[in-house]
Structures are given as structure tokens and as C-alpha cells.
Write a protein that holds these residues in place. Structure first.
Motif, PDB file in Angstrom:
ATOM      1  N   THR A 199       0.904  -1.145  -0.086  1.00  0.00           N
ATOM      2  CA  THR A 199       0.064  -0.037  -0.055  1.00  0.00           C
ATOM      3  C   THR A 199       0.819   1.222   0.080  1.00  0.00           C
ATOM      4  OG1 THR A 199      -1.782  -1.037   1.201  1.00  0.00           O
ATOM      5  CG2 THR A 199      -1.643   1.274   1.307  1.00  0.00           C
ATOM      6  N   ALA A 200       0.784   2.162  -0.938  1.00  0.00           N
ATOM      7  CA  ALA A 200       1.420   3.122  -1.128  1.00  0.00           C
ATOM      8  C   ALA A 200       1.005   4.099  -2.363  1.00  0.00           C
ATOM      9  CB  ALA A 200       2.915   3.006  -1.354  1.00  0.00           C
ATOM     10  N   VAL A 201       1.583   5.404  -2.457  1.00  0.00           N
ATOM     11  CA  VAL A 201       1.243   6.150  -3.663  1.00  0.00           C
ATOM     12  C   VAL A 201       2.364   5.562  -4.595  1.00  0.00           C
ATOM     13  CG1 VAL A 201       1.147   8.205  -4.756  1.00  0.00           C
ATOM     14  CG2 VAL A 201       0.250   7.871  -2.460  1.00  0.00           C
ATOM     15  N   TYR A 202       2.020   5.158  -5.764  1.00  0.00           N
ATOM     16  CA  TYR A 202       2.951   4.841  -6.717  1.00  0.00           C
ATOM     17  C   TYR A 202       3.313   5.903  -8.010  1.00  0.00           C
ATOM     18  CZ  TYR A 202       3.157  -0.037  -5.068  1.00  0.00           C
ATOM     19  OH  TYR A 202       3.289  -1.017  -4.202  1.00  0.00           O
ATOM     20  N   TYR A 203       4.641   6.172  -8.198  1.00  0.00           N
ATOM     21  CA  TYR A 203       5.207   7.151  -8.980  1.00  0.00           C
ATOM     22  C   TYR A 203       5.799   6.637 -10.169  1.00  0.00           C
ATOM     23  CZ  TYR A 203       3.954  10.432  -5.123  1.00  0.00           C
ATOM     24  OH  TYR A 203       3.283  10.938  -4.161  1.00  0.00           O
ATOM     25  N   CYS A 204       5.699   6.801 -11.475  1.00  0.00           N
ATOM     26  CA  CYS A 204       6.821   6.587 -12.295  1.00  0.00           C
ATOM     27  C   CYS A 204       7.797   7.966 -12.465  1.00  0.00           C
ATOM     28  CB  CYS A 204       6.027   6.485 -13.650  1.00  0.00           C
ATOM     29  SG  CYS A 204       5.305   7.827 -14.627  1.00  0.00           S
ATOM     30  N   ALA A 205       8.880   7.783 -12.913  1.00  0.00           N
ATOM     31  CA  ALA A 205      10.054   8.730 -12.791  1.00  0.00           C
ATOM     32  C   ALA A 205      10.798   8.245 -13.810  1.00  0.00           C
ATOM     33  CB  ALA A 205      10.629   8.830 -11.413  1.00  0.00           C
ATOM     34  N   ALA A 206      11.417   9.402 -14.420  1.00  0.00           N
ATOM     35  CA  ALA A 206      12.530   9.314 -15.363  1.00  0.00           C
ATOM     36  C   ALA A 206      14.033   9.609 -15.070  1.00  0.00           C
ATOM     37  CB  ALA A 206      12.094  10.001 -16.700  1.00  0.00           C
ATOM     38  N   ALA A 207      15.002   9.037 -15.371  1.00  0.00           N
ATOM     39  CA  ALA A 207      16.408   9.438 -15.181  1.00  0.00           C
ATOM     40  C   ALA A 207      17.372   9.075 -16.366  1.00  0.00           C
ATOM     41  CB  ALA A 207      16.754   8.398 -13.811  1.00  0.00           C
ATOM     42  N   THR A 208      18.412   9.563 -16.191  1.00  0.00           N
ATOM     43  CA  THR A 208      19.461   9.559 -17.256  1.00  0.00           C
ATOM     44  C   THR A 208      20.237   8.367 -17.005  1.00  0.00           C
ATOM     45  OG1 THR A 208      20.885  10.906 -16.510  1.00  0.00           O
ATOM     46  CG2 THR A 208      19.358  11.565 -18.093  1.00  0.00           C
ATOM     47  N   THR A 209      20.080   7.695 -15.859  1.00  0.00           N
ATOM     48  CA  THR A 209      21.226   6.575 -15.550  1.00  0.00           C
ATOM     49  C   THR A 209      20.494   5.569 -14.540  1.00  0.00           C
ATOM     50  OG1 THR A 209      22.011   7.533 -13.504  1.00  0.00           O
ATOM     51  CG2 THR A 209      23.100   8.205 -15.614  1.00  0.00           C
ATOM     52  N   SER A 210      21.345   4.522 -14.349  1.00  0.00           N
ATOM     53  CA  SER A 210      20.781   3.750 -13.038  1.00  0.00           C
ATOM     54  C   SER A 210      21.029   4.355 -11.713  1.00  0.00           C
ATOM     55  CB  SER A 210      21.446   2.298 -13.236  1.00  0.00           C
ATOM     56  OG  SER A 210      22.814   2.234 -13.132  1.00  0.00           O
ATOM     57  N   GLN A 211      21.703   5.452 -11.512  1.00  0.00           N
ATOM     58  CA  GLN A 211      22.048   6.009 -10.185  1.00  0.00           C
ATOM     59  C   GLN A 211      20.929   5.878  -9.339  1.00  0.00           C
ATOM     60  OE1 GLN A 211      23.908   9.702 -10.416  1.00  0.00           O
ATOM     61  NE2 GLN A 211      24.732   9.578  -8.562  1.00  0.00           N
TER      62      GLN A 211
END
Length: 128
Positions: free
Chosen positions: A91-103
Motif C-alpha cells: 500500500t502506497a502512492v506509486y509514481y513513475c519517474a525518469a532518469a538518465t542513468t541507473s544511479q
């Protein structure tokens, strides 16, 4: 204008399944690593899953391995998270997110500023 829009959240019973989607616009989706991150009530941001830009490498936090599957369709600029065998602790708020690396996967105190862009989130509640 960079935009990420999540959908597919809801209320589900323990053991159930949900499929989250995230539609991207305003940037070249196929050039970015994509993530699903979540924030439970009273807790910090936690990365759940990641996928590289071409979609041939996927990563999961230990608590969701074997239950969640991340995928992407670069032609549709869409990210997915198939969640099964859901537990109350998901149970949580789920967000998608973008990044340029795996960092972001290596950051302990993860925050939204560790990403290039993120969505508004979708609530997932696992309860009987």
C-alpha cells in the motif's frame, strides 16, 4: 512540456493484482531509464523497479521480486508495472519517474530531485 501520467491504481484485496501504466510526453521516452517508486504513509520514497532505456534490463527491490514485472513500450511512450500477489505492505502512492542513468537505485535517501521528471502518482491500497 515534460509530463508523466500514471493510471491503474485502486483498492485490491491481498493476493490480488493490478497493472499500473505511465504515459510520457514532452521528451524522448526511449532515451531514459524509467522507474517505479512508491511512498507509503509516513515513510520515505522507495524505488520499486527500474528498466533501462531499451527495455532489455530490469531491476526490482527485494520485497517485490517474483511478484512485480516492469515493462515498457517505447513506441507508445508508456511504462507498465504488473503487480501480483499484492500484500498490505504494498500500500502506497506509486509514481513513475525518469532518469538518465541507473544511479537512483543506489541512493539511500531517495528523493524526487534524483530524477529528471516524475508523475503525480496513483494510489494503490491493498486491504480486505
Amino acid at each position: 512540456q515534460v509530463q508523466l501520467v500514471e493510471s491503474g491504481g485502486g483498492l485490491v484485496q491481498p493476493g490480488g493484482s493490478l497493472r499500473l501504466s505511465c504515459t510520457a510526453s514532452g521528451f524522448t521516452f526511449g532515451h531514459y531509464w524509467m522507474y517505479w517508486v512508491r511512498q507509503a504513509p509516513g515513510k520515505g520514497l522507495e524505488w520499486v523497479s527500474a528498466i533501462n532505456s531499451v527495455g532489455d534490463r530490469t531491476y526490482y527491490t527485494n520485497s517485490v521480486k517474483g511478484r512485480f514485472t516492469i515493462s515498457r513500450d517505447n513506441a507508445k511512450s508508456t511504462l507498465y508495472l504488473q503487480m501480483s500477489s499484492l500484500k498490505s505492505e504494498d500500500t502506497a502512492v506509486y509514481y513513475c519517474a525518469a532518469a538518465t542513468t541507473s544511479q537512483p537505485m543506489g541512493i539511500i535517501n531517495l528523493s524526487f530531485s534524483d530524477f529528471v521528471s516524475w508523475g503525480q502518482g496513483t494510489q494503490v491500497t491493498v486491504s480486505s
